[in-house]
Design a protein around this motif. Structure first.
Motif, mmCIF file in Angstrom:
data_model
loop_
_atom_site.group_PDB
_atom_site.id
_atom_site.type_symbol
_atom_site.label_atom_id
_atom_site.label_comp_id
_atom_site.label_asym_id
_atom_site.label_seq_id
_atom_site.Cartn_x
_atom_site.Cartn_y
_atom_site.Cartn_z
ATOM 1 N N PRO A 1 0.808 -1.229 0.000
ATOM 2 C CA PRO A 1 0.000 0.000 0.000
ATOM 3 C C PRO A 1 0.838 1.275 0.000
ATOM 4 C CG PRO A 1 -0.102 -1.108 2.130
ATOM 5 C CD PRO A 1 0.547 -2.058 1.186
ATOM 6 N N LEU A 2 2.097 1.191 0.463
ATOM 7 C CA LEU A 2 2.952 2.377 0.466
ATOM 8 C C LEU A 2 3.380 2.770 -0.941
ATOM 9 C CD1 LEU A 2 5.196 1.713 3.605
ATOM 10 C CD2 LEU A 2 3.172 3.170 3.411
ATOM 11 N N GLU A 3 3.133 1.894 -1.921
ATOM 12 C CA GLU A 3 3.395 2.239 -3.312
ATOM 13 C C GLU A 3 2.270 3.096 -3.886
ATOM 14 O OE1 GLU A 3 3.828 -1.470 -5.266
ATOM 15 O OE2 GLU A 3 5.740 -1.981 -4.308
ATOM 16 N N VAL A 4 1.140 3.101 -3.178
ATOM 17 C CA VAL A 4 -0.028 3.855 -3.634
ATOM 18 C C VAL A 4 -0.143 5.184 -2.890
ATOM 19 C CG1 VAL A 4 -2.541 3.805 -3.920
ATOM 20 C CG2 VAL A 4 -1.200 1.701 -4.171
ATOM 21 N N SER B 1 1.496 7.533 0.709
ATOM 22 C CA SER B 1 2.582 7.656 1.681
ATOM 23 C C SER B 1 2.021 7.948 3.066
ATOM 24 C CB SER B 1 3.539 8.784 1.268
ATOM 25 O OG SER B 1 4.129 8.506 0.020
ATOM 26 N N LEU B 2 2.802 7.601 4.070
ATOM 27 C CA LEU B 2 2.433 7.901 5.450
ATOM 28 C C LEU B 2 2.724 9.377 5.692
ATOM 29 C CD1 LEU B 2 1.415 6.283 7.950
ATOM 30 C CD2 LEU B 2 3.804 6.137 8.676
ATOM 31 N N SER B 3 1.675 10.173 5.824
ATOM 32 C CA SER B 3 1.850 11.625 5.911
ATOM 33 C C SER B 3 2.406 12.074 7.259
ATOM 34 C CB SER B 3 0.519 12.337 5.651
ATOM 35 O OG SER B 3 -0.462 11.934 6.598
ATOM 36 N N THR C 1 7.880 5.331 11.255
ATOM 37 C CA THR C 1 8.079 6.256 10.140
ATOM 38 C C THR C 1 8.224 5.454 8.847
ATOM 39 O OG1 THR C 1 10.478 6.246 10.505
ATOM 40 C CG2 THR C 1 9.215 7.987 11.575
ATOM 41 N N GLN C 2 7.991 6.117 7.736
ATOM 42 C CA GLN C 2 8.111 5.442 6.441
ATOM 43 C C GLN C 2 9.494 5.659 5.858
ATOM 44 O OE1 GLN C 2 5.154 6.505 3.516
ATOM 45 N NE2 GLN C 2 6.190 5.409 1.862
ATOM 46 N N GLU C 3 10.076 4.564 5.378
ATOM 47 C CA GLU C 3 11.326 4.634 4.625
ATOM 48 C C GLU C 3 11.126 3.845 3.342
ATOM 49 O OE1 GLU C 3 14.879 3.558 6.655
ATOM 50 O OE2 GLU C 3 14.712 5.168 8.154
ATOM 51 N N GLY C 4 10.786 4.556 2.281
ATOM 52 C CA GLY C 4 10.511 3.897 1.007
ATOM 53 C C GLY C 4 9.300 2.987 1.125
ATOM 54 N N LEU D 1 8.940 0.503 3.103
ATOM 55 C CA LEU D 1 8.910 -0.148 4.411
ATOM 56 C C LEU D 1 8.566 0.846 5.511
ATOM 57 C CD1 LEU D 1 12.165 -2.324 4.161
ATOM 58 C CD2 LEU D 1 9.811 -3.044 3.686
ATOM 59 N N LEU D 2 8.131 0.304 6.644
ATOM 60 C CA LEU D 2 7.908 1.112 7.837
ATOM 61 C C LEU D 2 9.037 0.831 8.816
ATOM 62 C CD1 LEU D 2 4.063 0.686 8.415
ATOM 63 C CD2 LEU D 2 5.254 2.651 7.426
ATOM 64 N N ARG D 3 9.638 1.882 9.296
ATOM 65 C CA ARG D 3 10.697 1.747 10.292
ATOM 66 C C ARG D 3 10.085 1.953 11.674
ATOM 67 N NH1 ARG D 3 16.575 4.801 10.871
ATOM 68 N NH2 ARG D 3 16.656 4.743 13.161
ATOM 69 N N ILE D 4 10.356 1.019 12.579
ATOM 70 C CA ILE D 4 9.841 1.120 13.950
ATOM 71 C C ILE D 4 11.022 1.279 14.898
ATOM 72 C CG2 ILE D 4 8.608 -0.027 15.816
ATOM 73 C CD1 ILE D 4 7.751 -1.070 12.359
ATOM 74 N N ASP D 5 11.011 2.367 15.656
ATOM 75 C CA ASP D 5 12.037 2.626 16.666
ATOM 76 C C ASP D 5 11.390 2.574 18.045
ATOM 77 O OD1 ASP D 5 14.604 3.476 15.188
ATOM 78 O OD2 ASP D 5 13.080 4.726 14.229
ATOM 79 N N GLU D 6 11.802 1.615 18.851
ATOM 80 C CA GLU D 6 11.364 1.569 20.245
ATOM 81 C C GLU D 6 12.357 2.410 21.037
ATOM 82 O OE1 GLU D 6 9.211 -2.830 20.112
ATOM 83 O OE2 GLU D 6 11.182 -2.626 21.052
ATOM 84 N N LEU D 7 11.884 3.512 21.594
ATOM 85 C CA LEU D 7 12.748 4.548 22.153
ATOM 86 C C LEU D 7 12.732 4.559 23.676
ATOM 87 C CD1 LEU D 7 11.405 7.337 19.773
ATOM 88 C CD2 LEU D 7 13.511 6.022 19.445
ATOM 89 N N ARG D 8 13.873 4.864 24.244
ATOM 90 C CA ARG D 8 13.938 5.068 25.689
ATOM 91 C C ARG D 8 13.576 6.510 25.988
ATOM 92 N NH1 ARG D 8 18.815 2.617 29.085
ATOM 93 N NH2 ARG D 8 17.313 3.304 30.650
#
Length: 207
Positions: free
Chosen positions: A115-118, A120-122, A192-195, A197-204
Motif C-alpha cells: 500500500p505504500l506504493e499507492v 505515503s504515510l503523511s 516512520t516510512q522509509e521507502g 517499508l515502515l521503520r519502527i524505533d522503540e525509544l527510551r
C-alpha cells in the motif's frame, strides 16, 4: 342362574370401585406456579423501591463512561528498556481470486501489493502509555520536534484527558490492533516510512 350372575357382577364392580377410592393422603394444596415474567416485574419493583435499581444503573453508566474515556490497556507492552530498530513490510497477498458479478477475475490469488506504493504515510505514528507522565512529556517533545507531523496513539491511559490537555487529537490502539500488527513490544515507539517499508524505533524516554 342369570340373576345370580348379574348379582355377582354387580358385587364385583362395587368392590372394584371401592378399592379405587384410596381417599386423601395428607393435606391438598392448590398448584400455583408464578410466571417468570411476573416474578421479574415484581423483583424489579422491589429493587426500584429500595434504590438498588438506581444504584445498578449508575454503576453501569460509570463503567461505560470509564470504558470509553480510558479503554483497556494493550497487553504485552512494557516501557522501553533497550532501544530497538526494525522494519515492517506492509505488503499484502490476496489469498483467493477476486471476481466481479460475471465471474471474471479482477485480482488473481497470490497477487501482492504494498500500500505504500499507492500512498505515503503523511505523519509519524507515535505509540506511548499516557499512564506514565515521563512518556507523556517525551511524546510532547517529539511532536514539537516534528512540528506536529505526528499522530499520537495511546496504548494505555485516558486519551480524552490528553486531548483536553494538548488540544490535539489523540487516538487509542484498541485491543492492540496496530501495535500487534507492527510487532511493537516496547513503548514509546515511533513508526516512520522509509521507502516501501515502515521503520519502527522503540525509544527510551529521555529527560
Amino acid at each position: 342362574m342369570w340373576a345370580r350372575c348379574a348379582a355377582a357382577t354387580a358385587v364385583a364392580l362395587s368392590a372394584t370401585a371401592s378399592a379405587a377410592n384410596l381417599g386423601q393422603i395428607g393435606p391438598v394444596f392448590e398448584i400455583t406456579e408464578q410466571h417468570a415474567i411476573q416474578y421479574m416485574i415484581e423483583r424489579l419493583g422491589k429493587m426500584e423501591k429500595s434504590g438498588e435499581l438506581a444504584r445498578l444503573e449508575r454503576e453501569t453508566q460509570d463503567r461505560a463512561r470509564k470504558a470509553v474515556a480510558e479503554p483497556t490497556p494493550v497487553a504485552g507492552l512494557s516501557e522501553t528498556f533497550k532501544t530497538r530498530t526494525y522494519y515492517y513490510d506492509p505488503t499484502v497477498t490476496v489469498p483467493e481470486n477476486i471476481v466481479d458479478g460475471t465471474g471474471r477475475v479482477l485480482v488473481p490469488a497470490g497477487f501482492r501489493k504494498n500500500p505504500l506504493e499507492v500512498f505515503s504515510l503523511s505523519k509519524h505514528l507515535l505509540f506511548f502509555d499516557a499512564r506514565d507522565e515521563r512518556q507523556v512529556g517525551y511524546a510532547r517533545r517529539l511532536i514539537d520536534h516534528y512540528k506536529g507531523r505526528v499522530t499520537p496513539i495511546l496504548v494505555g491511559g485516558s486519551y480524552l484527558d490528553l486531548m483536553k490537555r494538548w488540544d490535539l487529537r489523540v487516538y487509542y490502539d484498541q485491543r492492540g490492533t496496530l501495535s500487534n500488527r507492527f510487532g511493537i513490544k516496547q513503548v514509546p515507539a515511533l513508526v516512520t516510512q522509509e521507502g516501501p517499508l515502515l521503520r519502527i524505533d522503540e525509544l527510551r524516554v529521555q529527560g
